[in-house]
Design an enzyme around this catalytic site. Sequence first.
Site, mmCIF file in Angstrom:
data_model
loop_
_atom_site.group_PDB
_atom_site.id
_atom_site.type_symbol
_atom_site.label_atom_id
_atom_site.label_comp_id
_atom_site.label_asym_id
_atom_site.label_seq_id
_atom_site.Cartn_x
_atom_site.Cartn_y
_atom_site.Cartn_z
ATOM 1 N N SER A 144 0.719 -1.420 0.104
ATOM 2 C CA SER A 144 0.413 0.173 -0.030
ATOM 3 C C SER A 144 0.885 1.224 0.136
ATOM 4 O O SER A 144 0.223 1.705 -0.387
ATOM 5 C CB SER A 144 -0.189 -0.005 1.355
ATOM 6 O OG SER A 144 -0.353 -0.437 2.612
ATOM 7 N N HIS A 195 1.393 4.421 4.587
ATOM 8 C CA HIS A 195 0.728 5.844 3.497
ATOM 9 C C HIS A 195 1.645 7.122 3.455
ATOM 10 O O HIS A 195 1.891 7.229 2.488
ATOM 11 C CB HIS A 195 -0.580 5.050 4.132
ATOM 12 C CG HIS A 195 -0.490 4.116 4.550
ATOM 13 N ND1 HIS A 195 -2.273 3.771 4.357
ATOM 14 C CD2 HIS A 195 -0.712 2.942 3.342
ATOM 15 C CE1 HIS A 195 -2.922 2.809 4.848
ATOM 16 N NE2 HIS A 195 -2.020 2.172 4.192
#
EC number: 3.4.21.105
Length: 316
Positions: A144, A195
């Site tokens: 991610s 992230h």
Amino acid sequence: MQRRTRGINTGLLLLLSQIFHIGINNIPPVTLATLAVNVWFFLNPWKPLYHSCISVEKCYQQKDWQRLLLSPLHHGDDWHLYFNMVSMLWKGVKLEKRLGSRWFAYILATFSLLTGVVYLLLQFAFAELMNQPDFKRNCAVGFSGVLFALKVLSNHYCPGGFVNILGFPVPNRFACWAELVAIHFCTPGTSFAGHLAGILVGLMYTQGPLKKVMDSCAGIFVSNAVPSGQQYHFNNAGPSGYQNRYAEGRPVTYEATYRNYDVYTAGLSEEEQLERALRASIWDRGNTRNGPMPYGFRLPPEEEMRRQRLHRFDGQ
């Protein structure tokens, strides 16, 4: 390498259905290979997750640097894999067609490594600034972070429009930041630093010096791979040509044969390409030979001459 215990992986089945729904032939090669590698490592983990995740303690203090390579390719469960790979599917199809397969593969490799490095720096900074040593032990795994970096690229190339996040319209250029906050508060257990690292790497490419550094490195590698006297010019769509110097030093430039997707898409968005494809399909059914070519396609000179001869023959 050990095989994952067998069971009903609903997320994996949904991912496969998405891939076949789009069509394997419609997925660019690097994107498809990335999906295949991540699915393979999910079914056959190289190491257990605890020995694949990335943290300051494991990488820096224990010198286990191979985790930088392993962590993006491993996922916690089938749903973790599903959401990451579906996001990779849509981002990859759009970006690879725009940038070219070679440059997109280069971006994926660079982003995968840099996202891990930036994550370690962020966790170390958080631990020191907040006096919380536990940040150094936080271990993250998954693709991610790279996806957030790709989202920054996608928004950079298509800055207009809005996306819906939790029911609120958000401008594309701010979407990655809104998603960062929304995921952190709505999905417990996700890595905020991972992230954020992806967003920062993406900004290093679009707003910082990373792209120029990658251009320079790519030029060095290409020049070392070709005979002396030939110079390749490498840009973000791949090698664009080379110069062959005569004995007296006069350069003559030739065009390389690498495919440029903009010739085929004519700079259209995905929606516009789909609309053009539908119109072209209808046009082909009713006009097999006469009439202009569909917009966005160019015939080679010899093919264009052949069509002109056919037109002249038909008019006689």
